[in-house]
Every structure is written in C-alpha cells, then in structure tokens.
Design a protein around this motif. Structure first.
Motif: not given
Length: 475
Positions: A318-324, A359-367, A422-425
C-alpha cells in the motif's frame, strides 16, 4: 405561508434522496446543484416566516452552528489576498512560496480558487443546518428525515447490488465501467460503503425507537406483539437493513465493513449499559444485526472476499500510508494556518519523496483537514462532532422518549463509524457523505433539543394544522 414552509420541508427530504445520485455530488456541477437547492430552500424559508425568523430555536444548536460558521470564516480568510507583512505574520511559508514565484499578491491558501469553491460548499453545509433547525421542528418530522435517510441508503444498496448480480458492465446513466464491485451511483466503492454505514446505523436507531420497553405480561401478549412486529413497519425497515448489508459487503470495502461492525458493537454495548429503560429486545436486535446480517447474509454475498482483502492488506503493497507520513511534513510547515481548503493535491507533490502515483486526497481525513485547514480549525470541527456525540449520549441516558432515544443511538453509531472510517479514507470530501453526516450531527442535537410531545418549536401562523403532530412520550 404554511404551505411554503411545508414545501421547504419536503424539498429537504427530496435533497436527501438526490445527493448521492449524481456521482455522490462529488463533481463541480453536481455540488453546484445542491448549493443552489439549499439557497432556494433558505429563500423559501425566509418568505414563509415573512422575514421574521425567531432566534429562540437557534439557542439549542448554538455550538453546532457556531462551529460550522467559524470554520467557514477561517476558510474565507484563507482565500483573501493579504499584504505581504500580514501574510508573513500568519504563514511565513505561504508568503515565501508566493514571493518565490513572483506573484503580485499572496494568500494563506496555496490554491485560492479551490479554497473559494470549498468555501461555497461550506456555506451550503452551514445553511442546511440553519434550514433544518426551522424545518425539522417536531419528533414527527425528525422521524421522517431519518426514514428518508434509510430509504436513500436502501435505494443505493438495491441499485448497487443489482448492477453486480446482473453483471452490468457500465453504469446506467454516466457510463462508468463496472468491475463486479458495488459502487451504486458513486464512483468510489468506499464512498458508497461509508454512505451505507451511516444509513444502516440510522436504520438500526429507527427500529430501536419502535421496540417495546415493558415486559410481555403473558404468552398471549408476547405472541400478539410478535405478530404486530412482523406485520408492522419495523419489518420493512429490517428488510432495508438486510439489503444495505448485502450491498455493503459487495463493496469489498475493508474499513467500510469494519467501521460498521465496530460501530454496531460499540454502540450496542453503550446502549446495553447506559440506555434508559432499554427495550428487552435491544440485545436480540444488536446481536441479530451482527450475527445474521454481517455473518450469514455476508457469507452468501461475499464476506469471505472482504476477509481475504483484510488478510492480504500489506503496508509494503500500500502507498497510502506513505502519503500520510509525508503529509506530516506539510502539517509541520503549516501547523496553524494550513495550506488552504481543497489544496492537498496542489501541495502534496512538493513533499512526495517517491513516484507513488497521483494523490488528490490524503486517504485520511484527519490528516487532510490538518494539512488544509490547520490544527486549530480541525480541532474546532472535532469539538463540534464530540459535542453532538455527547448530546446524543445524554439523550439515551436521560430522556424517556423512545423515538428520541432510538434515533440518538443511531446517531451515536453513525458518528463512531465515521470517526473510524475517515482514518483510512476521504469520506468527508463527497458532498453526499459530508452533508448526510452533518445532518446526522444536527439530528443528534435535535434528539436532545426537541420537545418530548413533538409540538412545533417555532412555525409560521397556522402551519401546525396539517401536520397533526402528536407523539406521546413513551416511558
């Protein structure tokens, strides 16, 4: 004037049904329709009250309205051109970037036009709450709003499941390719999963509001209540829940299914411990939703595939964790002001350390909210959510009304599920999901604020004649 007020209320119900239909209202033309809809609704409301809107109903929702309004004022400030000295005082990094490219003026936002578009959406969100305060002014209307939310989720679920089961290759309206995963009229499966999670939770609350709190005094009474339950509207709602669970599983959304399961389990546990005069069938209902819907129905329609996706999830793949992780550097550079609402896709490439795609979004709304709005503004929104949760929790502990307690429990489950998902999307980005969640926050406050007998709080002259609003407080 009473007819205009009623028309405004029915337009609110129609808006709830409409929001998810045009791609989750996640396109500029789609959210523009919703913005004009809400603006027109506000104008009708002012006309219905002859321009004399009473301020008394607003007092019970002051924290919700104030929090949303203050956030929009901050977004407005982000989008204003500022003198270099003022900009450097608030955000030295933004001033440095604008001066580096030779811009004639600077903004806190690094994408002021998108921030302005986000401001218009935020104003629409705030105005919807303002309208709802005056339009949803009785327990009867509150139940109607919740029922329409459940109906909307059921329609989405039925359409999404049929597309998959009939092996339709393209969506019927917009021609998007279908790949055997439920998306409904949304483009992204996780957005549908999030929407269904919220509507499922509100459906559970609606059923709880209709459960008997007194014990059956005889076997005859037990059988009578059982037959009444089978033939009552509760069974229709229960069928809606089954349809929505089927579609939720078919989305193959890992966290969407996990969030719903966790919200149901945690909300059910809170109800069993704190619910005032809890219905005897509450334990059976919560258990049946978890066991029958999630396990039995889910096993028939693909729960095993969801489990397989959870098992196969790997941080290495997964690359989403790197985005965060890389987004934390943005928060470090813009901790108080943020980079401007809706500017994530603009600023993130500057902080990306590898080619991981767009990535146009962080895939974590908190971030993402901390990146775009800054930490203080994000905490303000968090406070609004926590206060709504607290009022709903107070309702299930202190109030006697079955209707208010049941709906408040649905709100508690929805809030828990949203905070998990929202912690992952990025589920607060589509207008359909965001407005529905904001409406649920309003409902959580309304369950505490509205009178027990369901009389109107404040209405135009003679507008209560046709509604027949009488709902006794059930003990």
């Amino acid at each position: 004037m009473a007819s205009i007020e009623r028309f405004s209320f029915y337009s609110l119900l129609a808006l709830i049904l409409w929001l998810p239909i045009p791609l989750g209202s996640n396109r500029d033309w789609a959210w523009s329709i919703a913005e004009f809809w809400i603006a027109f609704q506000s104008i009708l409301l002012i006309i219905a009250y002859r321009g004399n809107l009473p301020f008394e109903p607003l007092k019970q929702y002051i924290w919700l309205l104030s929090g949303l309004a203050l956030f929009q004022l901050w977004v407005l400030f982000q989008s204003l051109p500022l003198p270099w000295e003022v900009l450097a005082f608030f955000s030295g990094k933004s001033a440095e970037i604008y001066q580096l490219v030779g811009a004639p003026e600077g903004f806190i936002s690094l994408d002021s036009r998108m921030t302005l578009a986000s401001l218009f959406k935020g104003i629409a969100y705030t105005m919807l709450v303002f309208n709802a305060i005056y339009l949803v002014n009785s327990s009867k209307r509150l139940k109607q709003v919740v029922l329409v939310i459940v109906i909307s989720g059921t329609l989405q679920a039925f359409y999404a499941a049929m597309v998959v089961l009939l092996d339709i290759k393209e969506s019927l309206v917009f021609g998007y390719s279908e790949i055997g995963i439920a998306t409904g009229s949304f483009v992204y499966k996780n957005h549908l999963a999030n929407y269904l999670m919220m509507t499922l939770c509100m459906g559970i609350g609606l059923i709880v509001s209709q459960l008997h709190t007194s014990p059956s005094e005889s076997r005859h009474m037990f059988v009578k209540r059982l037959m009444e339950g089978i033939l009552s509207r509760k069974m229709y709602i229960r069928l809606c829940l089954v349809i929505m669970v089927i579609a939720l599983v078919m989305t193959r959304s890992r966290m969407g299914n996990t969030a719903f399961f966790a919200a149901t389990a945690i909300g059910g546990l809170l109800a069993l411990v704190f619910y005032k005069n809890k219905p005897r069938a509450l334990t059976i209902l919560v258990g049946s939703v978890i066991a029958v819907d999630t396990i039995v129905v889910g096993a028939l329609f693909g729960l095993e595939k969801v489990k397989q996706r959870l098992v196969e999830t790997s941080l290495g793949a997964e690359s989403r964790d790197q985005v965060v992780v890389w987004s934390l550097d943005i928060i470090r550079d813009f901790p108080f002001t943020g980079t401007g609402m809706a500017s994530f896709y603009t600023i993130f490439p500057m902080y990306s350390k590898a080619d991981i795609g767009f990535y146009d979004h962080a895939h974590n709304d908190y971030i993402q909210f901390m990146v775009e709005a800054g930490i203080p503004a994000t905490l303000l929104l968090g406070l609004v959510i926590l206060l709504a949760f607290a009022r709903a929790f107070h309702t299930i502990r202190k109030r006697h009304s079955r209707t208010m307690k049941g709906i408040a429990l649905g709100c508690i489950m929805s809030i828990i599920g949203m905070l998990i998902h929202i912690s992952v999307d990025f589920n607060l980005q589509p207008m359909a999901n965001a407005l529905t969640f904001i409406l649920i926050l309003f409902i959580a406050n309304a369950c505490s604020a509205l009178p027990a007998l369901g009389q109107l709080v404040s209405i135009p002259p003679k507008s209560n004649q046709a509604d027949g609003l009488k709902e006794p407080e059930h003990v």
